[in-house]
Motif scaffolding. Sequence first.
Motif, PDB file in Angstrom:
ATOM      1  N   ILE A   1       0.869  -1.180   0.000  1.00 54.73           N
ATOM      2  CA  ILE A   1       0.000   0.000   0.000  1.00 54.73           C
ATOM      3  C   ILE A   1       0.903   1.226   0.000  1.00 54.73           C
ATOM      4  N   ASP A   2       0.897   1.967  -1.087  1.00 55.28           N
ATOM      5  CA  ASP A   2       1.787   3.131  -1.180  1.00 55.28           C
ATOM      6  C   ASP A   2       1.252   4.322  -0.398  1.00 55.28           C
ATOM      7  N   GLU A   3      -0.048   4.502  -0.400  1.00 53.72           N
ATOM      8  CA  GLU A   3      -0.647   5.653   0.282  1.00 53.72           C
ATOM      9  C   GLU A   3      -1.122   5.230   1.672  1.00 53.72           C
ATOM     10  N   GLY A   4      -0.195   5.214   2.602  1.00 50.68           N
ATOM     11  CA  GLY A   4      -0.498   4.708   3.937  1.00 50.68           C
ATOM     12  C   GLY A   4      -1.357   5.610   4.785  1.00 50.68           C
ATOM     13  N   HIS A   5      -1.725   6.781   4.251  1.00 54.68           N
ATOM     14  CA  HIS A   5      -2.640   7.670   4.964  1.00 54.68           C
ATOM     15  C   HIS A   5      -3.967   7.815   4.211  1.00 54.68           C
ATOM     16  N   ASN A   6      -4.173   6.938   3.251  1.00 54.05           N
ATOM     17  CA  ASN A   6      -5.408   6.894   2.472  1.00 54.05           C
ATOM     18  C   ASN A   6      -6.302   5.814   3.088  1.00 54.05           C
ATOM     19  N   ILE A   7      -7.281   6.238   3.878  1.00 56.66           N
ATOM     20  CA  ILE A   7      -8.080   5.269   4.625  1.00 56.66           C
ATOM     21  C   ILE A   7      -8.871   4.331   3.720  1.00 56.66           C
ATOM     22  N   PRO A   8      -9.541   4.801   2.660  1.00 61.64           N
ATOM     23  CA  PRO A   8     -10.250   3.849   1.788  1.00 61.64           C
ATOM     24  C   PRO A   8      -9.322   2.787   1.204  1.00 61.64           C
ATOM     25  N   ALA A   9      -8.090   3.168   0.826  1.00 63.71           N
ATOM     26  CA  ALA A   9      -7.146   2.191   0.277  1.00 63.71           C
ATOM     27  C   ALA A   9      -6.751   1.182   1.345  1.00 63.71           C
ATOM     28  N   LEU A  10      -6.536   1.653   2.562  1.00 64.33           N
ATOM     29  CA  LEU A  10      -6.192   0.752   3.661  1.00 64.33           C
ATOM     30  C   LEU A  10      -7.344  -0.201   3.965  1.00 64.33           C
ATOM     31  N   VAL A  11      -8.548   0.345   4.010  1.00 58.18           N
ATOM     32  CA  VAL A  11      -9.723  -0.484   4.305  1.00 58.18           C
ATOM     33  C   VAL A  11      -9.907  -1.558   3.244  1.00 58.18           C
ATOM     34  N   GLU A  12      -9.727  -1.193   1.995  1.00 55.11           N
ATOM     35  CA  GLU A  12      -9.895  -2.159   0.908  1.00 55.11           C
ATOM     36  C   GLU A  12      -8.948  -3.342   1.069  1.00 55.11           C
ATOM     37  N   VAL A  13      -7.684  -3.052   1.372  1.00 56.29           N
ATOM     38  CA  VAL A  13      -6.702  -4.133   1.510  1.00 56.29           C
ATOM     39  C   VAL A  13      -6.980  -4.946   2.763  1.00 56.29           C
ATOM     40  N   PHE A  14      -7.296  -4.287   3.872  1.00 61.19           N
ATOM     41  CA  PHE A  14      -7.546  -5.037   5.104  1.00 61.19           C
ATOM     42  C   PHE A  14      -8.774  -5.946   4.965  1.00 61.19           C
ATOM     43  N   LYS A  15      -9.781  -5.498   4.229  1.00 63.84           N
ATOM     44  CA  LYS A  15     -10.926  -6.371   3.979  1.00 63.84           C
ATOM     45  C   LYS A  15     -10.522  -7.580   3.146  1.00 63.84           C
ATOM     46  N   LYS A  16      -9.593  -7.362   2.234  1.00 62.77           N
ATOM     47  CA  LYS A  16      -9.138  -8.443   1.366  1.00 62.77           C
ATOM     48  C   LYS A  16      -8.372  -9.511   2.154  1.00 62.77           C
ATOM     49  N   VAL A  17      -7.565  -9.083   3.132  1.00 60.08           N
ATOM     50  CA  VAL A  17      -6.727 -10.043   3.852  1.00 60.08           C
ATOM     51  C   VAL A  17      -7.394 -10.578   5.116  1.00 60.08           C
ATOM     52  N   LYS A  18      -8.481  -9.965   5.543  1.00 62.23           N
ATOM     53  CA  LYS A  18      -9.178 -10.466   6.725  1.00 62.23           C
ATOM     54  C   LYS A  18      -9.618 -11.914   6.508  1.00 62.23           C
ATOM     55  N   ASP A  19      -9.373 -12.734   7.502  1.00 63.61           N
ATOM     56  CA  ASP A  19      -9.725 -14.168   7.486  1.00 63.61           C
ATOM     57  C   ASP A  19      -8.905 -14.962   6.483  1.00 63.61           C
ATOM     58  N   ILE A  20      -7.786 -14.439   6.038  1.00 62.78           N
ATOM     59  CA  ILE A  20      -6.912 -15.157   5.121  1.00 62.78           C
ATOM     60  C   ILE A  20      -6.453 -16.454   5.777  1.00 62.78           C
ATOM     61  N   ASP A  21      -6.155 -17.455   4.980  1.00 64.76           N
ATOM     62  CA  ASP A  21      -5.829 -18.773   5.547  1.00 64.76           C
ATOM     63  C   ASP A  21      -4.337 -19.065   5.546  1.00 64.76           C
ATOM     64  N   HIS A  22      -3.514 -18.028   5.378  1.00 62.70           N
ATOM     65  CA  HIS A  22      -2.065 -18.224   5.406  1.00 62.70           C
ATOM     66  C   HIS A  22      -1.409 -16.885   5.772  1.00 62.70           C
ATOM     67  N   PRO A  23      -0.140 -16.878   6.112  1.00 58.60           N
ATOM     68  CA  PRO A  23       0.525 -15.621   6.467  1.00 58.60           C
ATOM     69  C   PRO A  23       0.680 -14.692   5.266  1.00 58.60           C
ATOM     70  N   ILE A  24       0.515 -13.403   5.517  1.00 61.14           N
ATOM     71  CA  ILE A  24       0.701 -12.393   4.479  1.00 61.14           C
ATOM     72  C   ILE A  24       1.303 -11.134   5.102  1.00 61.14           C
ATOM     73  N   VAL A  25       2.163 -10.488   4.356  1.00 68.20           N
ATOM     74  CA  VAL A  25       2.724  -9.200   4.755  1.00 68.20           C
ATOM     75  C   VAL A  25       1.976  -8.100   4.017  1.00 68.20           C
ATOM     76  N   VAL A  26       1.458  -7.144   4.778  1.00 67.83           N
ATOM     77  CA  VAL A  26       0.856  -5.942   4.200  1.00 67.83           C
ATOM     78  C   VAL A  26       1.844  -4.803   4.452  1.00 67.83           C
ATOM     79  N   HIS A  27       2.527  -4.403   3.408  1.00 67.68           N
ATOM     80  CA  HIS A  27       3.609  -3.412   3.487  1.00 67.68           C
ATOM     81  C   HIS A  27       3.013  -2.033   3.223  1.00 67.68           C
ATOM     82  N   VAL A  28       3.006  -1.164   4.256  1.00 69.91           N
ATOM     83  CA  VAL A  28       2.322   0.121   4.172  1.00 69.91           C
ATOM     84  C   VAL A  28       3.348   1.253   4.278  1.00 69.91           C
ATOM     85  N   HIS A  29       3.336   2.146   3.309  1.00 71.10           N
ATOM     86  CA  HIS A  29       4.247   3.295   3.307  1.00 71.10           C
ATOM     87  C   HIS A  29       3.583   4.464   4.035  1.00 71.10           C
ATOM     88  N   THR A  30       4.158   4.879   5.173  1.00 70.36           N
ATOM     89  CA  THR A  30       3.602   5.975   5.960  1.00 70.36           C
ATOM     90  C   THR A  30       4.652   7.060   6.174  1.00 70.36           C
TER      91      THR A  30
END
Length: 581
Positions: free
Chosen positions: A213-242
């Motif tokens: 996530i390049d825009e780490g202060h863009n809440i809609p972008a953050l929400v979109e990604v967090f919804k995507k990874v919520k309940d994921i069945d394996h480890p994932i790194v969400v790399h956020v630029h702040t």
Amino acid sequence: MFLENINGPDDVKKISIENLQTLADETRAAVINRISNIGGHKGPNLGVVELTVALHYVFNSPTDKFVWDVSHQSYPHKILTGRKEAYLDAEHFNDVTGYTNPNESDHDQFKIGHTSTSVSLALGLAKGRDVNNGTENVVAIIGDGSLSGGEALEALDYAGEYDKNLIIVVNDNDQSIAENHGGIYKTLKKLRDTKGEAPNNFFKGFGLDYIYIDEGHNIPALVEVFKKVKDIDHPIVVHVHTIKGKGLSYAEENRESWHAGGPFNIEDGSPKNKPTKPADTTVHDSLVELLETDDKAVIFNAATPASLGFIGEERQGYAKRGRFVDVGIAEENAMAMASGAAKNGATAVFGTMAPFLQRTYDQLSHDLCLNNNPATILVLNPGVYGMNSDTHIALSDIQFFAHVPNLLYLAPTSKEEYVQMFKYATSQKAHPVAIRVPRKFTTDGIADNTDYSLTNKAKVINKGSDIAIVAVGCLVPVALETAKAYKEKTGKEITVISPRFLTGLDTDLLDSLKEDHKLVITIEDCYLDGGYGQRIASFYGDSDMKVKNLGLTKEFHSDFKPDELLKENGISATGLLALMD
């Protein structure tokens, strides 16, 4: 106003996504209100406001579990989990600590104040979930600076073969406490520069899934990604630029100086509490003199260069010459490097804050002392006058250092003694030496000419009879105050002794006390159990000498005032006089 209606994450979820930025702005203002009035960690918290709002909007804490690495960035999380009054109302500022704390809220999983721990702790929570057939998300939030720590890398390594839900949010603001150091940060920069597309991706190298996530202060972008990874069945790194210090221009521009600190004026960032006298530069001056007079000298530090007084162009100048080495948040590496440098002919010094040195026990004992290499270790701000948070206390440094073979642990009582001890430590080649560097130096203006190669020789500061006080380091003034009061009361002198060497006893001096003393009192500003005083008690065990040991109770003391804590444990002129009746 949205924040006034936020009493927990459920209230965050009631706000429309269009209004979440307003909530973030109000949360940031609350953070600024508290830190501008009482200080604290500034840049880290200001930089994660939007990230925190998005996390609580998507996930379901405390069922879903958040682990905040080092928890320097946990203030927005506290505000959104029922503790906002501690940031809005001055009467409640002291209701919360500066770190996550399960005693405050179920939304905090651990007390955390040291770095690089979150992924390991999160993996442990995940394994606990697995054996209990749970379904909750486990989220570790770790800053880029923390990735240099060995525990973080060990945890990423294991996470690469773990096969269930684990979300690792990497808050990348391109800054540790000072600037980052290490090859890992070249990789992170390439990932930022390419919006996460660089082929050299060390997260994937560990076998981890990855999203950027390049825009780490863009809440809609953050929400979109967090919804995507919520309940994921394996480890994932969400790399956020702040941006560290987001919202205060001076904090964004001067990220190192705005990592943490005291109260300030919001308008321009100027300190509210002007120092009444210049900061002590004794440690810094001794290191600079060494660097300028010994072309083999190398100073090692682990992400806290300002603690040694090295800032700005001076630090960069020595670093470019290979004479000042900041290894990042990797104290184990610094300790072992200091040992290797000393082995190969360098005059090696490693200095950092006492609470962080406890991570290095194996390297201290095995890599350095077992090999008897003559490195110098500066133990900064130990004991009761060091930091006072239970996550940062250093009340067992005597137990930690004084019992390791081959090591000399020295405790100066004054600036002059420290200077002479440092000169001895960095000129001798017989063994490793650690120096217990107090937070503040006393000074008598008289140069110390002690030959510290004559080991385990204590100093008699005041000669008397019947009663002796053996006072470690910074407690010598308490002992002298007691001696003065005792003389005023009885007309008699008592003996005051500074041991100076904490790794051994001056047995000749202790034997001599048997001739005309009946009571020996020991005082130290660390835990009593296993401390220096109990060594003296053991020495006198088969004699008629009465010994009374005073030190601190063995518990995680927190948010204490040093003199009050000492007094509670009998270490004051009044308390000591009572033992002499």
